[in-house]
Design a protein around this motif. Structure first.
Motif, PDB file in Angstrom:
ATOM      1  N   MET A 189       8.585   1.636  10.607  1.00  7.98           N
ATOM      2  CA  MET A 189       7.936   2.819  10.942  1.00  7.98           C
ATOM      3  C   MET A 189       6.671   3.522   9.781  1.00  7.98           C
ATOM      4  N   ILE A 190       7.062   2.855   8.606  1.00  9.23           N
ATOM      5  CA  ILE A 190       6.646   2.735   7.022  1.00  9.23           C
ATOM      6  C   ILE A 190       4.900   2.418   7.166  1.00  9.23           C
ATOM      7  N   TYR A 191       4.457   3.253   7.377  1.00  9.76           N
ATOM      8  CA  TYR A 191       2.597   2.663   6.811  1.00  9.76           C
ATOM      9  C   TYR A 191       2.348   2.410   5.715  1.00  9.76           C
ATOM     10  N   LYS A 192       2.618   4.151   4.910  1.00 13.65           N
ATOM     11  CA  LYS A 192       2.501   4.418   3.572  1.00 13.65           C
ATOM     12  C   LYS A 192       3.206   5.267   3.144  1.00 13.65           C
ATOM     13  N   ILE A 193       3.520   3.915   1.890  1.00  8.62           N
ATOM     14  CA  ILE A 193       3.820   5.354   0.331  1.00  8.62           C
ATOM     15  C   ILE A 193       3.075   5.070  -0.457  1.00  8.62           C
ATOM     16  N   ASP A 194       2.735   6.545  -0.899  1.00 10.00           N
ATOM     17  CA  ASP A 194       1.506   6.649  -2.770  1.00 10.00           C
ATOM     18  C   ASP A 194       2.047   7.554  -3.150  1.00 10.00           C
ATOM     19  N   VAL A 195       2.588   6.922  -4.539  1.00 11.42           N
ATOM     20  CA  VAL A 195       2.648   7.476  -5.046  1.00 11.42           C
ATOM     21  C   VAL A 195       1.596   8.293  -6.814  1.00 11.42           C
ATOM     22  N   GLN A 196       2.082   9.403  -6.073  1.00  6.49           N
ATOM     23  CA  GLN A 196       0.602   9.899  -7.169  1.00  6.49           C
ATOM     24  C   GLN A 196       1.118   9.768  -8.700  1.00  6.49           C
ATOM     25  N   ASP A 197      -0.042   9.738  -9.772  1.00 11.42           N
ATOM     26  CA  ASP A 197       0.325   9.927 -11.014  1.00 11.42           C
ATOM     27  C   ASP A 197       0.846  10.914 -11.845  1.00 11.42           C
ATOM     28  N   ASN A 198       1.496  12.385 -11.015  1.00 15.01           N
ATOM     29  CA  ASN A 198       1.838  13.205 -11.277  1.00 15.01           C
ATOM     30  C   ASN A 198       3.806  13.450 -10.501  1.00 15.01           C
ATOM     31  N   VAL A 219       4.301  13.053  -3.892  1.00 16.20           N
ATOM     32  CA  VAL A 219       4.140  11.515  -2.746  1.00 16.20           C
ATOM     33  C   VAL A 219       3.953  11.601  -1.624  1.00 16.20           C
ATOM     34  N   GLU A 220       3.141  10.447  -1.373  1.00 14.78           N
ATOM     35  CA  GLU A 220       2.402  11.030   0.561  1.00 14.78           C
ATOM     36  C   GLU A 220       3.219  10.071   1.140  1.00 14.78           C
ATOM     37  N   VAL A 221       3.676   9.914   2.350  1.00 15.53           N
ATOM     38  CA  VAL A 221       4.384   9.371   3.536  1.00 15.53           C
ATOM     39  C   VAL A 221       3.266   9.609   4.974  1.00 15.53           C
ATOM     40  N   ASP A 222       3.415   7.727   5.129  1.00 12.85           N
ATOM     41  CA  ASP A 222       2.632   8.253   6.639  1.00 12.85           C
ATOM     42  C   ASP A 222       3.536   7.674   7.347  1.00 12.85           C
ATOM     43  N   MET A 223       4.443   8.539   8.264  1.00  7.68           N
ATOM     44  CA  MET A 223       5.194   7.322   8.536  1.00  7.68           C
ATOM     45  C   MET A 223       4.708   7.531  10.928  1.00  7.68           C
ATOM     46  N   THR A 224       5.590   6.576  11.451  1.00  4.95           N
ATOM     47  CA  THR A 224       5.030   6.942  13.127  1.00  4.95           C
ATOM     48  C   THR A 224       6.555   7.017  13.665  1.00  4.95           C
ATOM     49  N   PHE A 225       6.961   7.271  15.050  1.00  3.84           N
ATOM     50  CA  PHE A 225       7.921   7.095  16.028  1.00  3.84           C
ATOM     51  C   PHE A 225       7.420   5.437  17.162  1.00  3.84           C
TER      52      PHE A 225
END
Length: 118
Positions: free
Chosen positions: A46-55, A58-64
């Protein structure tokens, strides 16, 4: 007293630092379960993306597994608060997405075995 959420790095994170934070995020996400399914949401795919930025943002794309999941609000809040607890994470934005649509092929091998699909 050191508070990781108030820590603002003076320089951008290295890729190694981002990778360590991402691994810790995966570990805490693996403690989040859909109350109706005995497998964590990470292994369910269900977790499509975990993006940790330099600062440290965190951006997470998830679904159900289904768009009308009755536990959606609970699960989203659990994901957000657990990721916020990871040292080095500053802000968390969890995006609920339905593209691509979730299907059983997204599950880990462990999840398929646990649920009797293999």
């Amino acid at each position: 007293m050191f508070c990781p959420h108030l820590f603002v790095p003076l320089s951008p994170m290295t890729q190694e630092e981002k990778t360590i934070i991402e691994e810790r995020i995966v570990d805490v996400i693996k403690t989040v379960y859909d109350p109706e399914i005995p497998v964590n949401i990470y292994d369910l795919g269900m977790i499509y993306k975990i993006d940790v930025q330099d600062n440290g943002d965190v951006e997470v794309d998830m679904t159900f597994t289904a768009p009308n999941c009755p536990a959606a609000d609970f699960i989203l809040e659990d994901v957000r608060t657990k990721i916020e607890s990871v040292e080095g994470v500053q802000n968390v934005n969890v995006n609920l997405v339905f593209e691509p649509a979730w299907d059983q092929s997204m599950m880990s091998e462990e999840a398929r075995v646990e649920l009797g699909f293999d």
